[in-house]
Design a protein around this motif. Structure first.
Motif, PDB file in Angstrom:
ATOM      1  N   ASN A  38      55.917   4.230 -99.220  1.00 52.24           N
ATOM      2  CA  ASN A  38      54.629   4.104 -99.907  1.00 52.24           C
ATOM      3  C   ASN A  38      54.780   3.506-101.299  1.00 52.24           C
ATOM      4  N   LYS A  39      55.890   3.734-101.963  1.00 49.57           N
ATOM      5  CA  LYS A  39      56.151   3.049-103.240  1.00 49.57           C
ATOM      6  C   LYS A  39      56.331   1.548-102.996  1.00 49.57           C
ATOM      7  N   ILE A  40      57.006   1.211-101.906  1.00 49.32           N
ATOM      8  CA  ILE A  40      57.158  -0.209-101.550  1.00 49.32           C
ATOM      9  C   ILE A  40      55.783  -0.810-101.286  1.00 49.32           C
ATOM     10  N   ARG A  41      54.909  -0.033-100.688  1.00 55.67           N
ATOM     11  CA  ARG A  41      53.535  -0.487-100.437  1.00 55.67           C
ATOM     12  C   ARG A  41      52.838  -0.833-101.764  1.00 55.67           C
ATOM     13  N   LEU A  42      53.156  -0.092-102.813  1.00 56.32           N
ATOM     14  CA  LEU A  42      52.555  -0.345-104.134  1.00 56.32           C
ATOM     15  C   LEU A  42      53.152  -1.565-104.840  1.00 56.32           C
TER      16      LEU A  42
ATOM     17  N   PRO B 190      54.286  -8.046 -99.024  1.00 57.30           N
ATOM     18  CA  PRO B 190      53.923  -7.644 -97.650  1.00 57.30           C
ATOM     19  C   PRO B 190      55.069  -7.765 -96.642  1.00 57.30           C
ATOM     20  N   GLU B 191      55.860  -8.808 -96.732  1.00 57.59           N
ATOM     21  CA  GLU B 191      56.965  -8.995 -95.783  1.00 57.59           C
ATOM     22  C   GLU B 191      58.034  -7.904 -95.960  1.00 57.59           C
ATOM     23  N   THR B 192      58.259  -7.494 -97.189  1.00 55.57           N
ATOM     24  CA  THR B 192      59.232  -6.429 -97.460  1.00 55.57           C
ATOM     25  C   THR B 192      58.716  -5.110 -96.911  1.00 55.57           C
ATOM     26  N   LEU B 193      57.445  -4.834 -97.133  1.00 55.88           N
ATOM     27  CA  LEU B 193      56.832  -3.616 -96.591  1.00 55.88           C
ATOM     28  C   LEU B 193      56.917  -3.608 -95.069  1.00 55.88           C
ATOM     29  N   GLU B 194      56.638  -4.738 -94.452  1.00 55.88           N
ATOM     30  CA  GLU B 194      56.692  -4.835 -92.990  1.00 55.88           C
ATOM     31  C   GLU B 194      58.088  -4.479 -92.472  1.00 55.88           C
ATOM     32  N   GLU B 195      59.118  -4.990 -93.139  1.00 56.54           N
ATOM     33  CA  GLU B 195      60.493  -4.676 -92.712  1.00 56.54           C
ATOM     34  C   GLU B 195      60.832  -3.207 -92.969  1.00 56.54           C
ATOM     35  N   ALA B 196      60.351  -2.649 -94.080  1.00 56.43           N
ATOM     36  CA  ALA B 196      60.596  -1.225 -94.366  1.00 56.43           C
ATOM     37  C   ALA B 196      59.948  -0.361 -93.282  1.00 56.43           C
ATOM     38  N   GLU B 197      58.748  -0.727 -92.869  1.00 52.33           N
ATOM     39  CA  GLU B 197      58.072   0.023 -91.807  1.00 52.33           C
ATOM     40  C   GLU B 197      58.820  -0.101 -90.487  1.00 52.33           C
ATOM     41  N   ARG B 198      59.405  -1.277 -90.224  1.00 57.30           N
ATOM     42  CA  ARG B 198      60.215  -1.456 -89.005  1.00 57.30           C
ATOM     43  C   ARG B 198      61.436  -0.537 -89.030  1.00 57.30           C
ATOM     44  N   VAL B 199      62.067  -0.459 -90.198  1.00 53.98           N
ATOM     45  CA  VAL B 199      63.236   0.416 -90.338  1.00 53.98           C
ATOM     46  C   VAL B 199      62.833   1.864 -90.080  1.00 53.98           C
ATOM     47  N   MET B 200      61.725   2.280 -90.664  1.00 56.34           N
ATOM     48  CA  MET B 200      61.240   3.643 -90.486  1.00 56.34           C
ATOM     49  C   MET B 200      60.964   3.918 -89.000  1.00 56.34           C
ATOM     50  N   GLN B 201      60.348   2.967 -88.330  1.00 52.84           N
ATOM     51  CA  GLN B 201      60.064   3.087 -86.896  1.00 52.84           C
ATOM     52  C   GLN B 201      61.363   3.203 -86.106  1.00 52.84           C
ATOM     53  N   ARG B 202      62.332   2.383 -86.470  1.00 53.46           N
ATOM     54  CA  ARG B 202      63.626   2.392 -85.771  1.00 53.46           C
ATOM     55  C   ARG B 202      64.341   3.734 -85.947  1.00 53.46           C
TER      56      ARG B 202
ATOM     57  N   CYS C  27      69.500  -4.688 -91.917  1.00 54.75           N
ATOM     58  CA  CYS C  27      69.886  -6.079 -92.155  1.00 54.75           C
ATOM     59  C   CYS C  27      68.678  -6.953 -92.504  1.00 54.75           C
ATOM     60  N   ALA C  28      67.657  -6.950 -91.689  1.00 54.73           N
ATOM     61  CA  ALA C  28      66.467  -7.785 -91.947  1.00 54.73           C
ATOM     62  C   ALA C  28      65.778  -7.353 -93.237  1.00 54.73           C
ATOM     63  N   PHE C  29      65.719  -6.048 -93.480  1.00 54.72           N
ATOM     64  CA  PHE C  29      65.113  -5.548 -94.722  1.00 54.72           C
ATOM     65  C   PHE C  29      65.867  -6.089 -95.930  1.00 54.72           C
ATOM     66  N   SER C  30      67.188  -6.027 -95.896  1.00 54.88           N
ATOM     67  CA  SER C  30      68.000  -6.513 -97.014  1.00 54.88           C
ATOM     68  C   SER C  30      67.797  -8.002 -97.262  1.00 54.88           C
ATOM     69  N   ILE C  31      67.696  -8.767 -96.207  1.00 60.12           N
ATOM     70  CA  ILE C  31      67.496 -10.218 -96.339  1.00 60.12           C
ATOM     71  C   ILE C  31      66.148 -10.511 -96.989  1.00 60.12           C
ATOM     72  N   VAL C  32      65.107  -9.809 -96.545  1.00 57.97           N
ATOM     73  CA  VAL C  32      63.769 -10.003 -97.112  1.00 57.97           C
ATOM     74  C   VAL C  32      63.748  -9.591 -98.588  1.00 57.97           C
ATOM     75  N   CYS C  33      64.420  -8.493 -98.910  1.00 54.72           N
ATOM     76  CA  CYS C  33      64.486  -8.053-100.309  1.00 54.72           C
ATOM     77  C   CYS C  33      65.163  -9.099-101.179  1.00 54.72           C
ATOM     78  N   ARG C  34      66.275  -9.632-100.694  1.00 52.87           N
ATOM     79  CA  ARG C  34      67.008 -10.650-101.454  1.00 52.87           C
ATOM     80  C   ARG C  34      66.106 -11.859-101.728  1.00 52.87           C
TER      81      ARG C  34
END
Length: 159
Positions: free
Chosen positions: A96-100, A104-116, A144-151
């Motif tokens: 939710n902090k990432i949401r703030l 959007p692409e970073t949030l999407e990957e964070a949500e994928r990680v959470m789902q996984r 991995c995908a989250f880290s790439i998007v963050c970078r």
């Protein structure tokens, strides 16, 4: 002399007590002083923390916190069932902090990680020997995908 993009230049008449011999360059990363009377001198960039730097630092810390928490939970989920849903509370708070603050692409990957992580908790437990086969490392690295998007996001934010 051509100027780099996003740079403002000012003549600083009395910086070194010799009028008109210094230029001050305001750059995205700080301030640079150029001596025209002594061009052989090293012209260092003096970093000045600004709003962009603070935003990037806040995001770096937030994404690092997410990676640490998600890694811990994924490792736990690999070998255990979800016996206490409270384990996930901190991860939800970080997302939710990432949401703030995140893109959007970073949030999407964070949500994928959470789902996984959730899926892994409810899947049959796995043997740690599965980590030994490096060919499947990408399957075992939900970050991995989250880290790439963050970078990517942080590189754009620093420009």
């Amino acid at each position: 002399m051509p100027l780099p993009a996003k740079v403002a230049t000012y003549d600083v008449a009395d910086l070194r007590e010799t009028p008109g011999e210094e230029l001050l360059f305001l750059e995205p990363g700080g301030v640079r002083i150029l001596s025209l009377s002594k061009p052989q001198e090293q012209n260092e960039l003096i970093a000045i923390e600004g709003a962009t730097t603070r935003r990037c630092a806040r995001r770096e810390a937030l994404y690092g916190e997410f990676i640490r928490e998600a890694s811990t939970l994924f490792g736990d989920a690999f070998e255990h069932d979800l016996d206490d849903p409270a384990k996930l509370v901190n991860l939800y708070a970080i997302v939710n902090k990432i949401r703030l603050f995140g893109e959007p692409e970073t949030l999407e990957e964070a949500e994928r990680v959470m789902q996984r992580i959730g899926e892994t908790y409810f899947a049959p437990n796995k043997d740690l020997a599965a980590f030994s086969d490096i060919r499947h490392a990408r399957d075992l690295d939900p970050l991995c995908a989250f880290s790439i998007v963050c970078r990517k996001e942080l590189a754009i934010a620093r420009r």
